[in-house]
Design an enzyme around this catalytic site. Structure first.
Site, PDB file in Angstrom:
ATOM      1  N   HIS A   1       5.525  19.971  58.629  1.00  0.00           N
ATOM      2  CA  HIS A   1       6.921  20.120  59.064  1.00  0.00           C
ATOM      3  C   HIS A   1       7.486  21.436  58.531  1.00  0.00           C
ATOM      4  O   HIS A   1       7.869  21.531  57.369  1.00  0.00           O
ATOM      5  CB  HIS A   1       7.725  18.909  58.556  1.00  0.00           C
ATOM      6  CG  HIS A   1       9.125  18.857  59.054  1.00  0.00           C
ATOM      7  ND1 HIS A   1      10.122  18.188  58.389  1.00  0.00           N
ATOM      8  CD2 HIS A   1       9.717  19.381  60.156  1.00  0.00           C
ATOM      9  CE1 HIS A   1      11.247  18.314  59.053  1.00  0.00           C
ATOM     10  NE2 HIS A   1      11.029  19.032  60.130  1.00  0.00           N
TER      11      HIS A   1
ATOM     12  N   ASN B   1      14.952  15.025  56.377  1.00  0.00           N
ATOM     13  CA  ASN B   1      15.953  14.422  57.251  1.00  0.00           C
ATOM     14  C   ASN B   1      16.450  13.068  56.751  1.00  0.00           C
ATOM     15  O   ASN B   1      17.566  12.664  57.065  1.00  0.00           O
ATOM     16  CB  ASN B   1      15.404  14.322  58.674  1.00  0.00           C
ATOM     17  CG  ASN B   1      15.414  15.692  59.340  1.00  0.00           C
ATOM     18  OD1 ASN B   1      16.376  16.444  59.182  1.00  0.00           O
ATOM     19  ND2 ASN B   1      14.356  16.036  60.027  1.00  0.00           N
TER      20      ASN B   1
HETATM   21  N1  LIG Z   1      14.520  23.156  65.915  1.00  0.00           N
HETATM   22  C1  LIG Z   1      14.392  22.846  64.626  1.00  0.00           C
HETATM   23  O1  LIG Z   1      15.219  23.217  63.778  1.00  0.00           O
HETATM   24  C2  LIG Z   1      13.197  22.045  64.143  1.00  0.00           C
HETATM   25  C3  LIG Z   1      12.879  22.053  62.783  1.00  0.00           C
HETATM   26  C4  LIG Z   1      11.733  21.383  62.344  1.00  0.00           C
HETATM   27  C5  LIG Z   1      10.956  20.689  63.259  1.00  0.00           C
HETATM   28  N2  LIG Z   1      11.289  20.672  64.585  1.00  0.00           N
HETATM   29  C6  LIG Z   1      10.401  19.957  65.503  1.00  0.00           C
HETATM   30  O2  LIG Z   1       9.583  20.912  66.182  1.00  0.00           O
HETATM   31  C7  LIG Z   1       9.263  20.418  67.477  1.00  0.00           C
HETATM   32  C8  LIG Z   1       9.704  21.442  68.510  1.00  0.00           C
HETATM   33  O3  LIG Z   1      11.100  21.626  68.394  1.00  0.00           O
HETATM   34  P1  LIG Z   1      11.798  22.941  68.973  1.00  0.00           P
HETATM   35  O4  LIG Z   1      13.135  23.000  68.337  1.00  0.00           O
HETATM   36  O5  LIG Z   1      10.868  24.116  68.891  1.00  0.00           O
HETATM   37  O6  LIG Z   1      11.969  22.512  70.506  1.00  0.00           O
HETATM   38  P2  LIG Z   1      12.121  23.468  71.770  1.00  0.00           P
HETATM   39  O7  LIG Z   1      12.758  22.655  72.821  1.00  0.00           O
HETATM   40  O8  LIG Z   1      12.713  24.781  71.406  1.00  0.00           O
HETATM   41  O9  LIG Z   1      10.591  23.758  72.208  1.00  0.00           O
HETATM   42  C9  LIG Z   1       9.717  22.776  72.663  1.00  0.00           C
HETATM   43  C10 LIG Z   1       8.685  23.451  73.565  1.00  0.00           C
HETATM   44  O10 LIG Z   1       7.656  22.491  73.855  1.00  0.00           O
HETATM   45  C11 LIG Z   1       7.262  22.712  75.188  1.00  0.00           C
HETATM   46  N3  LIG Z   1       6.566  21.530  75.689  1.00  0.00           N
HETATM   47  C12 LIG Z   1       7.093  20.351  76.083  1.00  0.00           C
HETATM   48  N4  LIG Z   1       6.102  19.528  76.508  1.00  0.00           N
HETATM   49  C13 LIG Z   1       4.947  20.213  76.347  1.00  0.00           C
HETATM   50  C14 LIG Z   1       3.591  19.906  76.617  1.00  0.00           C
HETATM   51  N5  LIG Z   1       3.251  18.730  77.126  1.00  0.00           N
HETATM   52  N6  LIG Z   1       2.653  20.831  76.346  1.00  0.00           N
HETATM   53  C15 LIG Z   1       2.999  22.040  75.827  1.00  0.00           C
HETATM   54  N7  LIG Z   1       4.279  22.389  75.564  1.00  0.00           N
HETATM   55  C16 LIG Z   1       5.225  21.485  75.835  1.00  0.00           C
HETATM   56  C17 LIG Z   1       8.571  23.002  75.918  1.00  0.00           C
HETATM   57  O11 LIG Z   1       8.329  23.640  77.166  1.00  0.00           O
HETATM   58  C18 LIG Z   1       9.273  23.917  74.911  1.00  0.00           C
HETATM   59  O12 LIG Z   1       8.950  25.283  75.121  1.00  0.00           O
HETATM   60  C19 LIG Z   1       9.952  19.065  67.598  1.00  0.00           C
HETATM   61  O13 LIG Z   1       9.033  18.074  67.258  1.00  0.00           O
HETATM   62  C20 LIG Z   1      11.085  19.152  66.583  1.00  0.00           C
HETATM   63  O14 LIG Z   1      11.465  17.895  66.089  1.00  0.00           O
HETATM   64  C21 LIG Z   1      12.379  21.343  65.039  1.00  0.00           C
END
Ligand SMILES: NC(=O)c1ccc[n+]([C@@H]2O[C@H](COP(=O)([O-])OP(=O)(O)OC[C@H]3O[C@@H](n4cnc5c(N)ncnc54)[C@H](O)[C@@H]3O)[C@@H](O)[C@H]2O)c1
Length: 282
Positions: free
Chosen positions: A140, A190
């Protein structure tokens, strides 16, 4: 097994940051998303974030060019077959991640570790979708990935010690600080942060203080760099609500009940900074 080529699934906010730090760390990166425009956007973001490192004197223009050359964008997941380690950073939906893990289990060599950057979904549950539960681990990262030092390394129920160590050692090689956590709803970050943000929202809803006043208390009294409501707006109020629901469902204690004001704001489409309106206007 030496790790040289790393696969990253999902090229959004977190995926592009993860690809960035692996490429800067000397790894070959295969970055996979579902549409070319998401890959193009990710490479543009990585380019401008590398420019920032160059401007600050943390990297040279050659470092930038080398890092960018190490990242191969792909749409076809089968191209991750030659990766030595894969980290999934796709949309935070169990069905999306479960499908990815089932497919990676088929595509990747049996000794390859599959990690998830999920903020809240059970690592144990993701492991259960594969035939290699011992090789599944949580990694994470925090946003923005190139800047934030912390990586929570999460052991699922079946995660093998060598898998945990592989993820922990990789985090250290990326110049991050790994912290060991067992699989539980919200992990540590979280589990502790979201109820704080949720309680700040209750205080605003009950008229105890304005959002600005709550944030001032935390900035000036607790030396937080930003107050809880500004932070909630930055994270995204929909994301905060999803995480509160994971805590409520997973832990079953009424203290994790999402604040009704949060639910109302998400229903209104007030999602924080990304939608232009949350506890503040942007
Ligand atoms: N944004 C944050 O602050 C944060 C922090 C820590 C962890 N996370 C975690 O990281 C992960 C991504 O979050 P994010 O904020 O980057 O989301 P985001 O929406 O910016 O990006 C997600 C990406 O995944 C792609 N995607 C969806 N389905 C897919 C598939 N089947 N194959 C390949 N790509 C696919 C989407 O097209 C998109 O580009 C989540 O699990 C989230 O909980 C987010």
């Amino acid at each position: 097994m030496p790790i040289e080529r790393v696969g990253v699934i999902g090229a959004g906010t977190m995926g592009n940051g993860i690809a960035h730090v692996f490429a800067r760390g000397g790894y070959q990166v295969t970055l996979c998303d579902v549409e070319q425009r998401f890959l193009d956007r990710a490479l543009a973001t990585i380019g401008s974030n590398l420019d920032r490192e160059v401007a600050k004197g943390k990297a040279t223009t050659e470092d930038k060019a080398t890092a960018l050359k190490r990242i191969v964008p792909v749409l076809d997941r089968a191209q991750l077959a030659n990766c030595d380690f894969v980290i999934e950073a796709a949309t935070e939906k169990l069905e999306v991640k479960a499908e990815i893990f089932r497919d990676l289990d088929r595509i990747c060599r049996t000794e390859v570790v599959l990690a998830s950057n999920t903020s809240s979904i059970s690592i144990t549950k993701l492991a259960g979708t594969t035939k290699r539960p011992g090789k599944i681990v949580g990694m994470h990262f925090f946003n923005p990935v190139p800047v934030m030092k912390l990586v929570e390394v999460i052991r699922g129920l079946a995660t093998a010690q060598e898998t945990f160590e592989a993820a922990r050692d990789l985090a250290v090689k990326l110049d991050k600080t790994p912290v060991e956590v067992n699989d539980a709803p919200g992990f540590i970050s979280n589990r502790v942060l979201m109820p704080l943000l949720n309680e700040a929202m209750y205080a605003v809803m009950e008229g105890v203080a304005t959002a600005g006043a709550v944030d001032e208390v935390f900035k000036l009294g607790m030396a937080h760099p930003m107050g809880p409501l500004t932070l909630a707006d930055f994270i995204g109020l929909d994301v905060c609500l999803d995480i509160m629901r994971v805590l409520q469902d997973g832990l079953g204690d009424p203290k994790y009940r999402p604040c009704p004001l949060l639910i109302k704001m998400v229903d209104a489409g007030w999602l924080g900074k990304k939608s232009g309106r949350g506890f503040y206007k942007y």
